[in-house]
Design an enzyme around this catalytic site. Structure first.
Site, mmCIF file in Angstrom:
data_model
loop_
_atom_site.group_PDB
_atom_site.id
_atom_site.type_symbol
_atom_site.label_atom_id
_atom_site.label_comp_id
_atom_site.label_asym_id
_atom_site.label_seq_id
_atom_site.Cartn_x
_atom_site.Cartn_y
_atom_site.Cartn_z
ATOM 1 N N PHE A 7 0.823 -1.221 0.000
ATOM 2 C CA PHE A 7 0.000 0.000 0.000
ATOM 3 C C PHE A 7 0.858 1.273 0.000
ATOM 4 O O PHE A 7 0.774 2.098 -0.919
ATOM 5 C CB PHE A 7 -0.936 -0.058 1.224
ATOM 6 C CG PHE A 7 -1.438 1.273 1.690
ATOM 7 C CD1 PHE A 7 -2.075 2.151 0.822
ATOM 8 C CD2 PHE A 7 -1.276 1.661 3.023
ATOM 9 C CE1 PHE A 7 -2.540 3.393 1.258
ATOM 10 C CE2 PHE A 7 -1.730 2.892 3.460
ATOM 11 C CZ PHE A 7 -2.354 3.766 2.581
ATOM 12 N N ILE A 8 1.697 1.433 1.024
ATOM 13 C CA ILE A 8 2.496 2.665 1.098
ATOM 14 C C ILE A 8 3.524 2.672 -0.034
ATOM 15 O O ILE A 8 3.764 3.698 -0.679
ATOM 16 C CB ILE A 8 3.164 2.790 2.485
ATOM 17 C CG1 ILE A 8 2.088 2.929 3.572
ATOM 18 C CG2 ILE A 8 4.120 3.995 2.530
ATOM 19 C CD1 ILE A 8 2.606 2.918 5.004
ATOM 20 N N GLY A 45 1.663 -7.532 -1.186
ATOM 21 C CA GLY A 45 1.791 -6.558 -2.272
ATOM 22 C C GLY A 45 1.331 -7.134 -3.606
ATOM 23 O O GLY A 45 1.192 -8.343 -3.758
ATOM 24 N N LYS A 70 9.129 -3.736 15.395
ATOM 25 C CA LYS A 70 9.283 -2.352 14.918
ATOM 26 C C LYS A 70 10.271 -1.587 15.810
ATOM 27 O O LYS A 70 11.029 -0.743 15.333
ATOM 28 C CB LYS A 70 7.921 -1.664 14.870
ATOM 29 C CG LYS A 70 7.048 -2.174 13.744
ATOM 30 C CD LYS A 70 7.563 -1.696 12.389
ATOM 31 C CE LYS A 70 7.519 -2.683 11.293
ATOM 32 N NZ LYS A 70 7.961 -2.176 9.990
ATOM 33 N N TYR A 123 4.614 -7.844 16.952
ATOM 34 C CA TYR A 123 4.806 -6.879 15.858
ATOM 35 C C TYR A 123 5.498 -5.609 16.374
ATOM 36 O O TYR A 123 6.464 -5.127 15.782
ATOM 37 C CB TYR A 123 3.458 -6.517 15.223
ATOM 38 C CG TYR A 123 3.519 -5.331 14.288
ATOM 39 C CD1 TYR A 123 4.132 -5.433 13.041
ATOM 40 C CD2 TYR A 123 2.979 -4.093 14.648
ATOM 41 C CE1 TYR A 123 4.207 -4.342 12.183
ATOM 42 C CE2 TYR A 123 3.044 -3.002 13.797
ATOM 43 C CZ TYR A 123 3.661 -3.126 12.566
ATOM 44 O OH TYR A 123 3.738 -2.039 11.722
ATOM 45 N N ASP A 175 13.141 -11.900 -1.381
ATOM 46 C CA ASP A 175 12.668 -12.030 -0.002
ATOM 47 C C ASP A 175 13.623 -11.305 0.938
ATOM 48 O O ASP A 175 14.845 -11.501 0.860
ATOM 49 C CB ASP A 175 12.576 -13.520 0.363
ATOM 50 C CG ASP A 175 11.686 -13.737 1.564
ATOM 51 O OD1 ASP A 175 11.906 -13.089 2.606
ATOM 52 O OD2 ASP A 175 10.750 -14.553 1.447
ATOM 53 N N ASP A 177 10.125 -7.059 -3.500
ATOM 54 C CA ASP A 177 8.897 -7.529 -2.849
ATOM 55 C C ASP A 177 8.743 -9.019 -3.107
ATOM 56 O O ASP A 177 9.182 -9.518 -4.147
ATOM 57 C CB ASP A 177 7.676 -6.761 -3.415
ATOM 58 C CG ASP A 177 6.553 -6.632 -2.395
ATOM 59 O OD1 ASP A 177 6.010 -7.670 -2.001
ATOM 60 O OD2 ASP A 177 6.224 -5.496 -2.015
#
Ligand SMILES: NC(=O)c1ccc[n+]([C@@H]2O[C@H](COP(=O)([O-])OP(=O)(O)OC[C@H]3O[C@@H](n4cnc5c(N)ncnc54)[C@H](O)[C@@H]3O)[C@@H](O)[C@H]2O)c1
Length: 309
Positions: free
Chosen positions: A11-12, A38, A146, A142, A54, A33
């Site tokens: 998306f981004i 995606g 990050k 998650y 990957d 990707d």
């Protein structure tokens, strides 16, 4: 300038590719990707090179970043529930993947690396607004990945002199955001439900709030930081200090939508934070010309986009 975007077909990433192609200083854009969430470009573009690979493979990342001036690292498994269900995969893609990107950038002499972190790193810390200096208290695997992403990024700046910036994204929304997978974000899920005349599902009472950020501000900030080699020793919130509850989003959607909207409230999800609102002071000091888009206007844009799909 040539730029590699990992996760460049998400998306981004896809929005960023389109934004970069409009910049006179950007010659070529490369994407790396594995298409787990995606999508491949439907129409090839002469200035875009798509590489299938990957992030878990250092060789794939090394090859993809060979010869580029800047790297934007967006590739990840970006979902709290997914990480709770399968922490090992999230760890491998998000943490090993980030390390591979940074090490490959160092090996290839890349001039600037920006990475995607997340407001989820603030986790259980209830303070508002979220100032970057607050203690981080991740609530999910998650969020841990990050935190590791931004920590590795800062460590590569201090240890090897790499030019880096780690952005903490909040809830980014806009056209091209997918609603058709199980880990989709809330705004596309709402819009898909509206389009299908189904009730909107809210986890909890709907009073949880988010600093929803238009994709246009995100692509603008990332692009300007790459073109100007903007760096930061600390992570930078990429949001503007607004806060809208999910019930508030539904009320705004009701104004756009002709027929009455039905909402079903279900149990809250583990790992979700109650409120999120950025301090934007650091972002504004580094990138003063990145402007805050109007939320209602941006919501209408994405509503119209979904309804026309
Ligand atoms: N969208 C948001 O609101 C938001 C908020 C906070 C942080 N972020 C971060 O921003 C980044 C981009 O998010 P997005 O919303 O565009 O998500 P997305 O799922 O649309 O994009 C992620 C991309 O990474 C690719 N990818 C996943 N695993 C890969 C692997 N092993 N190798 C190569 N590519 C792989 C996917 O196929 C996808 O194209 C992520 O790092 C995410 O954690 C997003």
């Amino acid at each position: 300038m040539d730029i590699l975007i990992t996760g460049g077909c998400g998306f981004i990433g896809t929005n960023l590719v389109n934004h970069l192609l409009a910049q006179p200083d950007v010659e070529r854009v490369r994407t790396l990707d594995n298409y787990v969430t995606g999508l491949r470009r439907t129409v090839p573009h002469a200035r875009v090179q798509e590489i299938e690979g990957d992030l878990r493979s250092y060789d794939d990342v090394l090859r993809a970043s060979d010869g580029v001036d800047a790297v934007v690292h967006l590739g990840a498994l970006p979902s709290v529930p997914r990480s709770i269900k399968d922490p090992l995969s999230t760890n491998a893609v998000n943490i090993d993947g980030t390390l591979h990107v940074l090490e490959a950038a160092r090996a290839n002499g890349v001039q600037h690396v920006s990475v995607a972190s997340s407001s989820s790193v603030y986790g259980a810390n209830p303070a508002l607004p979220k100032v970057e200096s607050l203690a981080t208290l991740p609530l999910s695997p998650y969020a841990v990945t990050k935190l590791a992403t931004e920590s590795y990024t800062n460590a590569y700046a201090t240890s090897y002199g790499l030019n880096t910036i780690a952005f903490r994204f909040f809830n980014v929304f806009g056209p091209l955001q997918r609603a058709d997978h199980v880990y989709a974000a809330v705004i596309p899920k709402f819009l898909a439900a509206l389009k299908n005349n189904e009730p909107l599902t809210i986890f909890g009472d709907g009073e949880q709030s988010r600093d929803f950020t238009s994709i246009h501000a995100v692509t603008d900030a990332i692009t300007k930081s790459a073109l100007r080699t903007v760096t930061s020793e600390t992570p930078v919130n990429l949001a503007f200090g607004t806060r809208t509850s999910l019930n508030g989003v539904v009320a705004l959607l009701q104004e756009l939508h002709g027929s009455p909207i039905k909402v079903q409230y279900v149990d809250p999800r583990p790992g979700d934070v109650k409120h999120s609102q950025a301090s934007s002071a650091l972002l504004t000091s580094l990138l003063p010309d990145v402007v805050q888009p109007d939320f209602v206007h941006a919501l209408k844009e994405v509503y119209d986009w979904y309804m026309e799909l």
